[in-house]
Design a protein around this motif. Structure first.
Motif, PDB file in Angstrom:
ATOM      1  N   LEU A  87      57.435  68.662  14.261  1.00  0.00           N
ATOM      2  CA  LEU A  87      56.981  67.242  14.134  1.00  0.00           C
ATOM      3  C   LEU A  87      58.395  66.915  14.634  1.00  0.00           C
ATOM      4  O   LEU A  87      57.909  65.475  15.859  1.00  0.00           O
ATOM      5  CB  LEU A  87      57.140  66.504  12.118  1.00  0.00           C
ATOM      6  N   ALA A  88      59.212  67.542  14.807  1.00  0.00           N
ATOM      7  CA  ALA A  88      60.919  66.480  15.103  1.00  0.00           C
ATOM      8  C   ALA A  88      60.703  66.110  16.808  1.00  0.00           C
ATOM      9  O   ALA A  88      61.050  64.931  17.510  1.00  0.00           O
ATOM     10  CB  ALA A  88      62.204  67.190  14.591  1.00  0.00           C
ATOM     11  N   LEU A  89      60.169  67.546  18.074  1.00  0.00           N
ATOM     12  CA  LEU A  89      61.200  67.714  18.787  1.00  0.00           C
ATOM     13  C   LEU A  89      60.126  66.873  19.552  1.00  0.00           C
ATOM     14  O   LEU A  89      59.916  66.148  20.841  1.00  0.00           O
ATOM     15  CB  LEU A  89      61.044  69.273  19.399  1.00  0.00           C
ATOM     16  N   PRO A  90      58.622  66.903  19.478  1.00  0.00           N
ATOM     17  CA  PRO A  90      57.739  65.840  20.406  1.00  0.00           C
ATOM     18  C   PRO A  90      57.845  64.523  20.569  1.00  0.00           C
ATOM     19  O   PRO A  90      58.356  63.413  20.833  1.00  0.00           O
ATOM     20  CB  PRO A  90      56.469  66.073  19.538  1.00  0.00           C
ATOM     21  N   LEU A  91      58.545  64.022  18.753  1.00  0.00           N
ATOM     22  CA  LEU A  91      59.237  63.130  18.458  1.00  0.00           C
ATOM     23  C   LEU A  91      60.730  62.518  19.545  1.00  0.00           C
ATOM     24  O   LEU A  91      60.441  60.988  20.095  1.00  0.00           O
ATOM     25  CB  LEU A  91      59.174  62.054  17.566  1.00  0.00           C
ATOM     26  N   PHE A  92      60.960  63.291  19.688  1.00  0.00           N
ATOM     27  CA  PHE A  92      63.129  63.218  20.147  1.00  0.00           C
ATOM     28  C   PHE A  92      61.893  63.377  21.792  1.00  0.00           C
ATOM     29  O   PHE A  92      62.952  62.192  22.360  1.00  0.00           O
ATOM     30  CB  PHE A  92      63.181  64.304  19.946  1.00  0.00           C
ATOM     31  N   VAL A  93      61.426  63.796  22.017  1.00  0.00           N
ATOM     32  CA  VAL A  93      60.878  63.649  24.097  1.00  0.00           C
ATOM     33  C   VAL A  93      60.429  62.884  23.541  1.00  0.00           C
ATOM     34  O   VAL A  93      60.762  61.621  24.855  1.00  0.00           O
ATOM     35  CB  VAL A  93      60.053  64.990  24.061  1.00  0.00           C
ATOM     36  N   VAL A  94      59.413  61.735  23.108  1.00  0.00           N
ATOM     37  CA  VAL A  94      58.934  61.068  23.278  1.00  0.00           C
ATOM     38  C   VAL A  94      59.456  59.291  23.395  1.00  0.00           C
ATOM     39  O   VAL A  94      60.071  58.828  24.468  1.00  0.00           O
ATOM     40  CB  VAL A  94      57.979  60.667  22.602  1.00  0.00           C
ATOM     41  N   ASN A  95      61.385  59.950  22.564  1.00  0.00           N
ATOM     42  CA  ASN A  95      61.703  58.999  22.447  1.00  0.00           C
ATOM     43  C   ASN A  95      62.950  58.609  23.449  1.00  0.00           C
ATOM     44  O   ASN A  95      63.856  58.176  23.709  1.00  0.00           O
ATOM     45  CB  ASN A  95      62.291  58.970  20.648  1.00  0.00           C
ATOM     46  N   GLY A  96      63.006  59.997  24.247  1.00  0.00           N
ATOM     47  CA  GLY A  96      64.065  60.022  25.377  1.00  0.00           C
ATOM     48  C   GLY A  96      65.135  61.061  24.535  1.00  0.00           C
ATOM     49  O   GLY A  96      65.841  60.814  26.138  1.00  0.00           O
ATOM     50  N   PHE A  97      65.318  61.318  24.628  1.00  0.00           N
ATOM     51  CA  PHE A  97      66.601  62.094  23.855  1.00  0.00           C
ATOM     52  C   PHE A  97      66.651  62.974  24.755  1.00  0.00           C
ATOM     53  O   PHE A  97      67.892  62.901  24.992  1.00  0.00           O
ATOM     54  CB  PHE A  97      66.222  62.833  22.557  1.00  0.00           C
ATOM     55  N   TYR A  98      65.985  62.858  25.569  1.00  0.00           N
ATOM     56  CA  TYR A  98      66.682  64.502  26.647  1.00  0.00           C
ATOM     57  C   TYR A  98      66.680  63.893  27.600  1.00  0.00           C
ATOM     58  O   TYR A  98      66.278  65.144  29.045  1.00  0.00           O
ATOM     59  CB  TYR A  98      65.677  66.115  26.679  1.00  0.00           C
ATOM     60  N   ARG A  99      66.127  62.712  28.251  1.00  0.00           N
ATOM     61  CA  ARG A  99      66.568  62.183  29.737  1.00  0.00           C
ATOM     62  C   ARG A  99      67.751  61.487  29.540  1.00  0.00           C
ATOM     63  O   ARG A  99      68.924  61.149  30.490  1.00  0.00           O
ATOM     64  CB  ARG A  99      65.823  60.771  29.987  1.00  0.00           C
ATOM     65  N   VAL A 156      67.916  57.675  17.600  1.00  0.00           N
ATOM     66  CA  VAL A 156      67.531  58.632  16.643  1.00  0.00           C
ATOM     67  C   VAL A 156      67.664  58.125  15.530  1.00  0.00           C
ATOM     68  O   VAL A 156      66.971  58.905  15.162  1.00  0.00           O
ATOM     69  CB  VAL A 156      69.523  58.864  17.283  1.00  0.00           C
ATOM     70  N   VAL A 157      67.608  57.131  15.215  1.00  0.00           N
ATOM     71  CA  VAL A 157      67.544  56.121  14.266  1.00  0.00           C
ATOM     72  C   VAL A 157      66.224  56.134  14.244  1.00  0.00           C
ATOM     73  O   VAL A 157      65.070  56.579  13.106  1.00  0.00           O
ATOM     74  CB  VAL A 157      68.184  55.182  13.685  1.00  0.00           C
ATOM     75  N   LEU A 211      68.480  65.649   8.639  1.00  0.00           N
ATOM     76  CA  LEU A 211      68.533  65.728  10.299  1.00  0.00           C
ATOM     77  C   LEU A 211      69.318  64.832  10.470  1.00  0.00           C
ATOM     78  O   LEU A 211      69.802  64.331  11.615  1.00  0.00           O
ATOM     79  CB  LEU A 211      66.676  65.978  10.194  1.00  0.00           C
ATOM     80  N   MET A 212      68.513  63.599  10.150  1.00  0.00           N
ATOM     81  CA  MET A 212      69.451  62.067  11.164  1.00  0.00           C
ATOM     82  C   MET A 212      71.262  62.070  10.797  1.00  0.00           C
ATOM     83  O   MET A 212      71.866  61.730  12.616  1.00  0.00           O
ATOM     84  CB  MET A 212      68.867  60.813  10.021  1.00  0.00           C
ATOM     85  N   ALA A 213      71.338  62.613   9.706  1.00  0.00           N
ATOM     86  CA  ALA A 213      73.336  62.041  10.232  1.00  0.00           C
ATOM     87  C   ALA A 213      73.415  64.019  11.218  1.00  0.00           C
ATOM     88  O   ALA A 213      73.960  63.310  11.627  1.00  0.00           O
ATOM     89  CB  ALA A 213      73.668  63.139   8.740  1.00  0.00           C
ATOM     90  N   ALA A 214      72.738  64.599  11.019  1.00  0.00           N
ATOM     91  CA  ALA A 214      73.335  65.977  11.554  1.00  0.00           C
ATOM     92  C   ALA A 214      72.428  65.381  13.376  1.00  0.00           C
ATOM     93  O   ALA A 214      73.762  65.871  14.109  1.00  0.00           O
ATOM     94  CB  ALA A 214      72.435  67.003  11.672  1.00  0.00           C
ATOM     95  N   VAL A 215      71.434  65.432  13.256  1.00  0.00           N
ATOM     96  CA  VAL A 215      71.281  65.301  14.984  1.00  0.00           C
ATOM     97  C   VAL A 215      72.207  63.765  15.508  1.00  0.00           C
ATOM     98  O   VAL A 215      73.034  63.510  16.804  1.00  0.00           O
ATOM     99  CB  VAL A 215      69.975  64.430  15.063  1.00  0.00           C
TER     100      VAL A 215
END
Length: 656
Positions: free
Chosen positions: A62-74, A88-89, A123-127
């Motif tokens: 669930l988390a990684l696709p959402l992170f990709v869509v929100n541009g975490f890795y750009r 992130v939030v 997870l929010m605190a860790a990321v």
């Protein structure tokens, strides 16, 4: 691995690999936070089982696709700011709603419902925390490493003790990026010393572009001159700035720092191996003696003082008419005395060697055993433009000192002469040859010509030592070229084919002292200067070893131009050391003895009186004519260029 080294490693990782690492890191956070949430709920370090494994896998799915869509890795982590934290939030909040809906609201057998709420919060605190820490780290150490990567590289030649100490000093220097060592020892190649790679010097042509090297530091103080020359020849055609540590004799502290680095010794450029002084010769007329040096503040005079001070005379008389120069050498010698715990007394004396009363007073007071006469005007164009003063200082200054020496019982009087005295084309060279003739004649007539107040039973041994240019002296081309290169050029050269003999100042001073110790009276010693050096080639080598290129027809985009200005008044293309061709060897391999003709004192004395009359009225034409009559081989290269004479002629022409 140290933090700064880790930052350097992170900088070198390709961007796709960095993104893969970030994804893997976030996946690990998902799994870790699920395990922590489960352990907190069960109140012990739990091992997932059954459906808990599916719940753990769901966090990643669930988390990684959402992170990709929100541009975490750009995003570039080192620049992550407030907008990145909002992303992130936002992404974790959406993830939390989905995860809580699935495992808290709906529920899955075997998975505590509280985990569906606590795990997203963790997870929010860790990321978010990881992004803050990465920004802090990457914004500090990482950016510092990035800046260092942009600095020009530095290679240290020599992985020995001096090289390792230099590497440690270099590590703390701003604006320097050490990339490794080079060393001749094949056993060190492809290995590491203090964490830095050791390269083969033969690979340098490829390394300097690969590692973006701009500076090479020579940390080989014990290497022979031949090896240093081989290395410099290998380096000179590459755009590298070469600096060096001094020799082992100078590195007495045992500690090496960046302050010890200096521009290349000119000996390295000329490839001349120094000969160790003969202890017996260098001490014969200096150790436990009263010694006097005239021109003590000049280039040769000051080095004579340094060399003599090491021989521990009882007194060293420093005679100099420049107050500033005398102060400097006196202070330097006194500091050296304290540093090396020597036993000697230095007496700084302001005096003009042409002042007969003052010179007589000084020598009568201290009765020196040896006098080294280095006071002279030696700059060819200046003496050419001021001939009367040049002759008065060089010839009559020497004559005054020589007579005072004979009257006061000086045992050894050594004149510092020049190769320009051989078949001179200028007034300076002619005046120095005439000075040699004066001493030769005085030596033959001595003591018959001295007054009755001379010390009975003594006979002063007059000798002279002739050599070429000394490197680094006032007016020398080497410091001039170095300043011109530093200023971005151009280098000014009078003629492309001009040649000169060169010798270092310390070597010249040592040989002067040793030659004087071998004198028997009237000797003209000639120092072995090696092979003459083409000045144009010397300029090119200095440019290349400064990491720059020469601008010429073949390379119009070079950085430093060599501009030909034309020969100056009285300047020769080639210098010579002998008038005749019959030098005799001495007990020292670099000192020869010449046989030069001269006029007897009674005959020469009358001609000097006539020359004196011409000097008194500044009759330059007569002065030069008399020099031509007295000095064999003197052929003036130009007419009268005395400043006063030319100005007076202009005034006469203007009034007509």
């Amino acid at each position: 691995m140290k933090p700064d080294q880790l930052a350097g490693w992170a900088l070198a990782v390709p961007r796709p690999a960095k993104r893969a690492l970030a994804v893997a890191f976030d996946a690990a956070l998902c799994l870790l936070t699920f395990w922590l949430a489960l352990s907190l709920r069960l109140e012990h370090l739990a091992t997932p089982s059954g459906n808990q494994w599916w719940a753990m896998a769901a966090t990643v799915a669930l988390a990684l696709p959402l992170f990709v869509v929100n541009g975490f890795y750009r995003a570039i982590f080192r620049y992550a700011g407030w907008n990145a934290m909002l992303a992130v939030v936002r992404a974790v909040a959406v993830y939390g709603l989905l995860y809580a809906l699935l495992f808290s609201a709906v529920g899955v057998a075997g998975v505590p419902r509280s985990v569906g709420v606590t795990q997203p919060l963790m997870l929010m605190a860790a990321v978010g925390g990881s992004r803050v820490l990465l920004r802090y780290w990457l914004g500090g150490l990482y950016r510092e490493a990035l800046q260092r990567q942009e600095l020009p590289g530095v290679l240290i030649f020599g992985a020995g003790n001096a090289g390792r100490q230099l590497a440690r000093a270099l590590k703390n220097m701003q604006g320097q990026r050490l990339v490794g060592f080079m060393d001749d020892d094949e056993r060190l190649h492809r290995n590491h010393v203090d964490g830095w790679p050791v390269y083969n010097p033969a690979d340098l042509p490829a390394l300097y572009t690969q590692l973006r090297v701009k500076d090479v530091l020579l940390a080989i103080p014990s290497a022979t001159r031949e090896r240093r020359m081989q290395l410099l020849e290998q380096l000179r055609h590459l755009p590298l700035h070469v600096r060096t540590l001094p020799g082992m004799d100078d590195l007495v502290s045992g500690r090496v720092s960046m302050a010890d680095l200096k521009e290349l010794d000119i000996e390295d450029l000329l490839g001349r191996e120094a000969v160790a002084p003969n202890g017996l010769l260098i001490n014969r007329n200096t150790h436990n003696k009263v010694v006097m040096v005239t021109g003590a503040g000049g280039s040769i005079g000051s080095e004579l003082c340094r060399q003599i001070a090491r021989c521990q005379p009882t007194k060293l008389l420093l005679v100099e008419r420049s107050e500033f120069a005398l102060y400097n050498i006196d202070q330097e010698l006194k500091k050296s005395l304290l540093d090396h715990k020597l036993q000697a007394e230095f007496v700084p004396l302001l005096a003009d060697v042409g002042d007969e009363a003052r010179m007589q007073e000084i020598m009568a007071t201290w009765r020196p055993h040896t006098v080294y006469h280095a006071a002279a005007y030696k700059h060819v164009p200046l003496v050419e433009h001021n001939p009367a003063e040049g002759i008065r200082n060089n010839v009559w200054g020497t004559l005054v000192c020589a007579m005072a020496a004979a009257r006061c019982g000086v045992q050894s009087f050594v004149l510092v002469s020049t190769d320009k005295a051989v078949r001179p084309t200028n007034v300076m060279g002619a005046s120095k040859r005439l000075t040699e003739m004066v001493l030769q004649a005085l030596n033959e007539a001595n003591p018959a010509w001295v007054n009755n107040d001379a010390v009975q039973g003594t006979r002063t041994c007059f000798s002279m030592v002739r050599f070429g240019n000394v490197l680094g002296s006032s007016g020398s081309v080497v410091p001039l070229f170095r300043e011109q290169i530093k200023a971005g050029g151009p280098i000014t050269l009078t003629h492309p084919d001009i040649n000169r003999f060169f010798m270092t100042i310390p070597e010249a001073a040592q040989l002067v002292v040793q030659a004087g110790a071998m004198a028997t009276g009237g000797d003209v010693f000639v120092l072995d200067m090696g092979q003459p050096v083409r000045i144009y080639d010397l300029a090119v080598r200095m440019v290349e070893l400064s990491g720059l290129t020469v601008r010429d027809e073949l390379n119009p985009n070079g950085e430093i131009e060599i501009r030909i200005t034309g020969l100056r008044p009285g300047e020769k293309l080639f210098e010579e050391l002998l008038i005749g061709d019959n030098p005799k060897p001495t007990r020292h391999p670099r000192i020869m003895k010449a046989h030069e003709d001269y006029l007897p004192w009674k005959q020469l004395q009358g001609k000097l009186s006539t020359l004196q009359l011409a000097l008194d009225v500044n009759d330059v034409s007569t002065i030069k004519a008399m020099l031509a009559q007295l000095v064999s081989g003197y052929q003036p290269a130009n007419g009268v260029v005395d400043w006063v004479h030319m100005e007076q002629e202009r005034e006469v022409l203007g009034n007509e």
